[in-house]
Motif scaffolding. Structure first.
Motif, PDB file in Angstrom:
ATOM      1  N   SER A  56       0.838  -1.197   0.000  1.00 45.64           N
ATOM      2  CA  SER A  56       0.000   0.000   0.000  1.00 45.64           C
ATOM      3  C   SER A  56       0.869   1.242   0.000  1.00 45.64           C
ATOM      4  N   PHE A  57       1.900   1.161   0.833  1.00 42.46           N
ATOM      5  CA  PHE A  57       2.809   2.296   0.931  1.00 42.46           C
ATOM      6  C   PHE A  57       3.471   2.559  -0.432  1.00 42.46           C
ATOM      7  N   LEU A  58       3.975   1.486  -1.025  1.00 45.48           N
ATOM      8  CA  LEU A  58       4.708   1.655  -2.289  1.00 45.48           C
ATOM      9  C   LEU A  58       3.800   2.067  -3.445  1.00 45.48           C
ATOM     10  N   GLU A  59       2.601   1.513  -3.458  1.00 45.02           N
ATOM     11  CA  GLU A  59       1.725   1.778  -4.603  1.00 45.02           C
ATOM     12  C   GLU A  59       0.833   2.989  -4.385  1.00 45.02           C
ATOM     13  N   ALA A  60       0.107   2.983  -3.266  1.00 43.51           N
ATOM     14  CA  ALA A  60      -0.888   4.038  -3.085  1.00 43.51           C
ATOM     15  C   ALA A  60      -0.234   5.362  -2.730  1.00 43.51           C
ATOM     16  N   LEU A  61       0.938   5.323  -2.097  1.00 41.57           N
ATOM     17  CA  LEU A  61       1.565   6.584  -1.699  1.00 41.57           C
ATOM     18  C   LEU A  61       2.735   6.955  -2.601  1.00 41.57           C
ATOM     19  N   ILE A  62       3.635   6.008  -2.781  1.00 39.38           N
ATOM     20  CA  ILE A  62       4.820   6.324  -3.591  1.00 39.38           C
ATOM     21  C   ILE A  62       4.522   6.186  -5.086  1.00 39.38           C
ATOM     22  N   HIS A  63       3.566   5.336  -5.439  1.00 37.21           N
ATOM     23  CA  HIS A  63       3.218   5.104  -6.849  1.00 37.21           C
ATOM     24  C   HIS A  63       4.402   4.582  -7.649  1.00 37.21           C
ATOM     25  N   ARG A  64       5.028   3.558  -7.080  1.00 32.85           N
ATOM     26  CA  ARG A  64       6.204   2.953  -7.695  1.00 32.85           C
ATOM     27  C   ARG A  64       5.967   2.584  -9.158  1.00 32.85           C
ATOM     28  N   ASN A  65       4.788   1.979  -9.444  1.00 28.96           N
ATOM     29  CA  ASN A  65       4.565   1.497 -10.809  1.00 28.96           C
ATOM     30  C   ASN A  65       4.446   2.606 -11.828  1.00 28.96           C
ATOM     31  N   ILE A  66       3.988   3.762 -11.370  1.00 35.01           N
ATOM     32  CA  ILE A  66       3.888   4.868 -12.323  1.00 35.01           C
ATOM     33  C   ILE A  66       5.272   5.434 -12.597  1.00 35.01           C
ATOM     34  N   TYR A  67       6.105   5.394 -11.574  1.00 35.26           N
ATOM     35  CA  TYR A  67       7.496   5.818 -11.795  1.00 35.26           C
ATOM     36  C   TYR A  67       8.136   5.019 -12.920  1.00 35.26           C
ATOM     37  N   LYS A  68       7.766   3.731 -12.976  1.00 33.83           N
ATOM     38  CA  LYS A  68       8.367   2.886 -14.004  1.00 33.83           C
ATOM     39  C   LYS A  68       7.995   3.380 -15.385  1.00 33.83           C
ATOM     40  N   LYS A  69       6.826   3.976 -15.490  1.00 38.11           N
ATOM     41  CA  LYS A  69       6.417   4.449 -16.810  1.00 38.11           C
ATOM     42  C   LYS A  69       7.084   5.776 -17.149  1.00 38.11           C
ATOM     43  N   ASN A  70       7.038   6.678 -16.196  1.00 34.51           N
ATOM     44  CA  ASN A  70       7.587   8.007 -16.460  1.00 34.51           C
ATOM     45  C   ASN A  70       7.902   8.681 -15.135  1.00 34.51           C
ATOM     46  N   LEU A  71       9.115   9.177 -15.006  1.00 39.43           N
ATOM     47  CA  LEU A  71       9.563   9.759 -13.743  1.00 39.43           C
ATOM     48  C   LEU A  71       8.699  10.923 -13.291  1.00 39.43           C
ATOM     49  N   LEU A  72       8.428  11.823 -14.226  1.00 41.02           N
ATOM     50  CA  LEU A  72       7.686  13.024 -13.884  1.00 41.02           C
ATOM     51  C   LEU A  72       6.256  12.687 -13.466  1.00 41.02           C
ATOM     52  N   LEU A  73       5.671  11.726 -14.223  1.00 42.30           N
ATOM     53  CA  LEU A  73       4.304  11.314 -13.917  1.00 42.30           C
ATOM     54  C   LEU A  73       4.262  10.661 -12.532  1.00 42.30           C
ATOM     55  N   GLY A  74       5.264   9.857 -12.247  1.00 43.04           N
ATOM     56  CA  GLY A  74       5.350   9.212 -10.941  1.00 43.04           C
ATOM     57  C   GLY A  74       5.492  10.257  -9.851  1.00 43.04           C
ATOM     58  N   TYR A  75       6.351  11.239 -10.098  1.00 44.50           N
ATOM     59  CA  TYR A  75       6.553  12.292  -9.111  1.00 44.50           C
ATOM     60  C   TYR A  75       5.252  13.050  -8.856  1.00 44.50           C
ATOM     61  N   MET A  76       4.517  13.304  -9.936  1.00 44.33           N
ATOM     62  CA  MET A  76       3.264  14.042  -9.788  1.00 44.33           C
ATOM     63  C   MET A  76       2.328  13.291  -8.842  1.00 44.33           C
ATOM     64  N   HIS A  77       2.157  11.979  -9.117  1.00 42.14           N
ATOM     65  CA  HIS A  77       1.263  11.200  -8.267  1.00 42.14           C
ATOM     66  C   HIS A  77       1.788  11.106  -6.843  1.00 42.14           C
ATOM     67  N   MET A  78       3.107  10.912  -6.726  1.00 40.69           N
ATOM     68  CA  MET A  78       3.660  10.738  -5.399  1.00 40.69           C
ATOM     69  C   MET A  78       3.562  12.026  -4.578  1.00 40.69           C
ATOM     70  N   SER A  79       3.892  13.152  -5.206  1.00 46.07           N
ATOM     71  CA  SER A  79       3.903  14.391  -4.437  1.00 46.07           C
ATOM     72  C   SER A  79       2.512  14.686  -3.893  1.00 46.07           C
ATOM     73  N   LEU A  80       1.480  14.388  -4.708  1.00 41.02           N
ATOM     74  CA  LEU A  80       0.126  14.634  -4.235  1.00 41.02           C
ATOM     75  C   LEU A  80      -0.252  13.651  -3.135  1.00 41.02           C
ATOM     76  N   ALA A  81      -0.003  12.351  -3.394  1.00 41.60           N
ATOM     77  CA  ALA A  81      -0.491  11.343  -2.463  1.00 41.60           C
ATOM     78  C   ALA A  81       0.362  11.305  -1.190  1.00 41.60           C
ATOM     79  N   PHE A  82       1.652  11.095  -1.393  1.00 46.76           N
ATOM     80  CA  PHE A  82       2.531  10.939  -0.232  1.00 46.76           C
ATOM     81  C   PHE A  82       2.683  12.270   0.502  1.00 46.76           C
ATOM     82  N   GLY A  83       2.769  13.357  -0.260  1.00 53.31           N
ATOM     83  CA  GLY A  83       2.894  14.680   0.342  1.00 53.31           C
ATOM     84  C   GLY A  83       1.709  14.988   1.242  1.00 53.31           C
ATOM     85  N   TRP A  84       0.542  14.729   0.709  1.00 50.12           N
ATOM     86  CA  TRP A  84      -0.663  15.025   1.484  1.00 50.12           C
ATOM     87  C   TRP A  84      -0.739  14.141   2.717  1.00 50.12           C
TER      88      TRP A  84
END
Ligand code: SF4
Ligand code: SF4
Ligand code: SF4
Lengths: 608, 343
Positions: A56-84
């Motif tokens: 849950s931590f890796l996927e729902a917060l860090i969004h590891r799998n999206i990072y695999k697709k694109n760094l920026l996209l992963g960062y976008m998801h992570m900053s919103l989810a994990f940041g919040w």
């Protein structure tokens, strides 16, 4: 008590949100099928739960799998989810430390800077303002990227971005404004009280030109209202995936799988889709045939909102490319199958006329060519040659009167008919007493593995031939021809067989790679799972795949599926051969046993 | 010598021959470029012609009267045209061996080729020796015998219609028009040779839209006992003694059907020849399925959208021999009209 009327929207929103989520989760839980509940009870108190927390931590917060697709996209998801997430956690800690109780007003953490205006010192109080500012800054950078993505999705490595429903729009708009408004509220308070840090303090100084004595409260109101709007629309929008994904991960870790029928687990999956749109980009229906609105994201959305159209459910190749790409790990093709399955059990039995012959004696191996292979007789001839060369005592089960494995029917949703076929074949296979069942068709292979109850080892001919070669049962020579291998959907992504075919081919030729391989391989377009696709679109998909596969001009385009072979042959681009044909062509004759040589001599005599 | 108009005819099949003869008659100097080493094109593949069983050789001989020794016609063999282009009101043809021909107008009479039955692997052509094509049947019939590879007379023979035609899967949606009647003809020929044997024709529809076709179809049933089964053959396999096993569905009886025959004849369809496709593409007159497209199917069927480039025969679509010969003449008339205007 720290109270101001502007907390009312937030608090009401939060109460509504939790009430709806809990209501929904309970409803879905009650719809789980027996097997899913069994696994839940069995594994809830095991270390699988710990794994689930980790995932849950890796996927729902860090969004590891999206990072695999694109760094920026992963960062976008992570900053919103994990940041919040961190903002909430540290906010809560700060509020609790300040109030010196764990049970301070539930809104205090959210509006802390408004209520705690003085430099009132408490334990570690000085580390919070910069920390909270930093987190806010991270989130704001994510929001900025989200804005950019709306304008140009290609920036974040996406070709297509998802279109939104009404609730999505409300939720999205409020999400976009929550954090800028938080910045403005905190900054205005900071300007008045000096409780800000590097971000809120600086912005506060800039805002000081306004009459903040007057405006401050309105910023807080706006912030609270935005939170309300987000909370209330969340359960009906794509953002429902935030809480649902976590529950889904737990259920998955505990061992739940989607069954044949729609269940509560399906509901969890439908709601766990974040509509990230990654599945659109990988879908050949989109990029090769330019057909929109059928991709998994739309299928999941329409199913969730209960306006699924037949076209969306059926115009899909079931190739599984989206399943491979989905960062949430949804069982997209299985769910599609659930929706395709015909609910009413058709009374008519179509296969009464099939009266298969049972095995006349006992055999070591049963060979089931499959209907598709009967349409490519050179594969059958090759398999016969291979069996004979290896000196195997085999029974060609569907040589004369074959019955379909049942999978194509099933994929169209005719479950009952499919079961009729399965029971016919099951009886036959068991009558042979063999230990191994070999088939030439990946569709049959998957069907035997997943839908049959058989006490027998099941092998696709590529696995079988590979073993024959490894065990020196047949000898082959290298033709030195260049070969590109196409992974058939049902064999590769469907059954995880990638290495055996390559192993074989590397021994008979010069195996080259192509752009789309293994998990990423393309569908030939001939899929039996899509009965409604227009021929022209099918041809577009086929030609696109062919072009990529033959980019290096191989002598042979090899595949391991009769359907792929037939489809590609009609594309008229390269010499297409099944693995079995290639092997049969390259069996080296010097190594034949003398017995075989004798037999062949006799044969040639008769022919002459 | 007066300045004669010149016309290039590409392809010395029935359409090209008949067009060249008509033009020569109008005192136009014609050069016929043929890729093979002989004239006649697909007519050479036939033994007897439908619907009257006339000897194809005889028809060919009367067709080439005034063709081979005509002083206005120059026939050049083994010339494969690889490029056909208009340049300064002239038509320039480049051949694969580097020669260049020039003229005032050109006629495309590049004809058709037959469908390669190996694409339909399920029918077993090229895999099972006793699966043959209708073209091979003609060849055997020319030699007076229809025999299996083992050298015996087939006791049962089946003909399968629409191979490579009316078939979405191979990308040919159209009807080839000549194979139904050819199957009827060949089945009768077979039964006349071997009255004791049985002949079956598998069909989707029987299309008998030509003079005397329907009569022939009737005769094949009444007099020769040819059996017609509505349904396509879905797959074939081979028995140990090299017979061909057929799986089909009898769509009239709505039951699956299985039959073992000694020989299976595939009535292969008509496709645009390679030259037709290449040359019409070069001149932007390519139509569906690689055939050449005429300017107007009703009123200007021999014209193309390229001024000075004309179309004759089955480079446009599947045609019967009768239609092809007439179309060659008709193309010649259009060319004469055109040359008069451009004087
Ligand atoms: S199905 Fe998966 S890949 Fe597609 S939008 Fe949903 S989460 Fe993203
Ligand atoms: S299974 Fe294949 S065709 Fe269907 S939606 Fe997914 S990627 Fe597209
Ligand atoms: S003429 Fe008859 S056999 Fe030929 S394509 Fe047409 S319907 Fe089929």
């Amino acid at each position: 008590m720290n109270y101001n009327p502007f907390i009312i929207p937030f608090t009401t929103g939060a109460i509504i949100l939790f009430a709806i989520i809990i209501y929904k989760f309970i409803a879905w839980y009650r719809k789980l099928d027996k097997k899913q509940r069994f696994y839940l009870r069995k594994n809830i108190l095991t270390f699988k739960s710990i794994e689930a927390i980790k995932e849950s931590f890796l996927e729902a917060l860090i969004h590891r799998n999206i990072y695999k697709k694109n760094l920026l996209l992963g960062y976008m998801h992570m900053s919103l989810a994990f940041g919040w997430f961190l903002l909430i956690i540290f906010g809560k800690i700060e509020a609790s430390l300040h109030a010196q109780t764990l049970f301070e007003e539930p809104w205090l953490a959210i509006f802390f800077r408004y209520f705690v205006r003085d430099e009132h010192k408490f334990f570690m109080s000085e580390i919070f303002p910069p920390l909270m500012d930093f987190l806010l800054l991270v989130i704001l950078s994510g929001v900025l990227l989200a804005w950019l993505k709306r304008f140009s999705s290609s920036l974040l490595g996406m070709k297509k971005t998802t279109r939104h429903s009404k609730f999505d729009k409300i939720a999205l708009a409020s999400l976009w404004w929550i954090f800028p408004l938080r910045l403005l509220s905190e900054s205005s308070t900071a300007a008045l009280t000096g409780n800000g840090s590097f971000l809120t303090g600086t912005v506060g100084n800039l805002m000081a030109v306004l009459n903040l004595q007057y405006f401050e409260i309105y910023f807080w109101w706006a912030y609270s209202i935005c939170l309300f709007a987000f909370f209330v629309s969340l359960p009906f929008s794509r953002y429902m995936h935030i809480p649902t994904e976590v529950v889904f991960i737990f259920l998955k870790k505990w061992g739940a799988t989607a069954g044949e029928e729609y269940s509560g687990y399906t509901d969890f999956q439908l709601n766990a889709c974040s509509r990230c749109g990654i599945c659109i980009d990988v879908c050949q229906m989109n990029f090769a045939a330019n057909i929109q609105n059928v991709q998994s994201v739309y299928f999941i959305r329409d199913t969730r909102y209960k306006h699924l159209k037949d076209e969306t459910a059926n115009n899909c190749l079931m190739c599984g490319r989206c399943v491979e790409a989905c960062p949430v790990g949804l069982e997209l093709t299985v769910i599609r199958q659930q929706l395709r399955n015909k609910k009413e059990i058709a009374g008519k039995h179509y296969y009464d006329y099939t009266k298969p012959q049972e095995a006349d004696k006992k055999y070591d191996i049963v060979y089931f060519a499959g209907c598709m292979t009967h349409l490519t007789p050179s594969i059958i001839i090759s398999m016969k040659k291979i069996f004979e060369e290896a000196g195997i005592n085999y029974w060609f089960m569907d040589e004369n009167k074959g019955t379909c494995c049942g999978r194509p029917m099933r994929q169209q949703g005719f479950i009952q008919q499919s079961k009729d076929l399965i029971s016919i074949n099951q009886k036959l296979i068991n009558s042979s007493g063999a230990k191994t069942l070999v088939t030439s068709c990946p569709i049959c292979y998957k069907s035997f593995k997943e839908e049959y109850v058989l006490d027998i080892e099941i092998k696709h001919h590529s696995e079988f031939i590979n073993e024959l070669i490894e065990n020196n049962k047949i000898k082959i020579q290298n033709s030195q021809k260049s070969i590109v291998y196409h992974d058939p959907c049902e064999l590769g992504r469907g059954s995880g067989i990638y290495e055996e075919p390559r192993n074989i081919l590397a021994k008979v030729g010069n195996l080259k790679s192509s752009e789309f391989e293994k998990q990423n391989s393309l569908c030939c377009g001939g899929s039996l799972s899509n009965a409604i696709i227009e021929l022209e679109d099918q041809i577009k998909i086929r030609n696109h795949a062919l072009e990529n596969l033959t980019a290096c001009n191989p002598d042979i385009l090899a595949t391991a599926c009769p359907l792929c072979k037939k489809t590609f042959v009609h594309g008229n681009k390269a010499k297409v051969m099944d693995i079995a044909e290639i092997i049969a062509e390259n069996i080296s004759l010097q190594n034949q046993s003398s017995k075989h040589k004798e037999k062949n001599k006799i044969k040639t005599k008769i022919e002459l | 010598m007066e300045n004669k108009k010149t016309v290039l005819v590409i392809g010395a099949g029935p359409a090209g021959i008949s067009a060249a003869k008509s033009l020569a008659n109008d005192n136009i100097s014609v050069t016929v470029l043929e890729k093979e080493d002989t004239f006649g094109g697909n007519i050479n593949n036939w033994a007897k012609l439908f619907p009257n069983f006339k000897d194809a050789g005889e028809v060919k001989s009367s067709l080439i009267q005034n063709f081979v020794n005509n002083q206005n016609i120059k026939i050049v063999y083994n010339k494969k045209v690889t490029e056909l282009k208009k340049h300064n009101q002239k038509w320039i043809a480049n051949t694969s061996d580097g020669e260049v021909f020039e003229s005032d107008a050109a006629i495309l009479s590049t004809g058709f080729k037959v469908f390669d039955a190996q694409y339909k692997e399920e029918l077993g052509y090229g895999i099972y020796p006793n699966v043959i094509t209708s073209v091979e049947f003609e060849k055997m019939y020319k030699n007076g015998k229809i025999l299996t590879v083992q050298g015996s007379v087939p006791k049962k023979i089946a003909f399968l219609n629409c191979v490579g035609s009316r078939d979405e899967k191979v990308g040919n949606h159209y009807c080839s028009r000549i194979c139904c009647i050819a199957a009827v003809k060949q089945a009768i020929e077979f039964k006349e040779l071997y009255p004791q044997s049985e002949a079956f024709i598998f069909y989707m529809d029987i299309r008998m839209a030509g003079q005397f076709y329907e009569e022939l179809y009737r005769k094949s049933q009444e007099k020769h006992g040819v059996v017609y089964i509505r349904g396509r053959i879905s797959e074939t396999s081979s028995t140990i003694d090299k017979k061909v096993q057929i799986k089909a569905e009898d769509t009239l009886a709505a039951t699956p059907l299985r039959m073992t025959v000694d020989m299976l004849v595939l009535m292969i369809g008509v496709e645009a020849s390679k030259s037709t496709t290449i040359l019409s593409k070069q001149n932007n007159i390519d139509g569906p399925y690689g055939f050449a497209k005429s300017k107007d199917i009703h009123t200007a069927d021999n014209y193309s959208n390229e001024n000075g480039l004309f179309l004759a025969g089955s480079c446009k679509r599947p045609l019967t021999l009768t239609e092809t010969i007439a179309d060659g003449k008709s193309a010649a008339i259009s060319v004469v009209e055109y040359l008069k205007q451009t004087k």
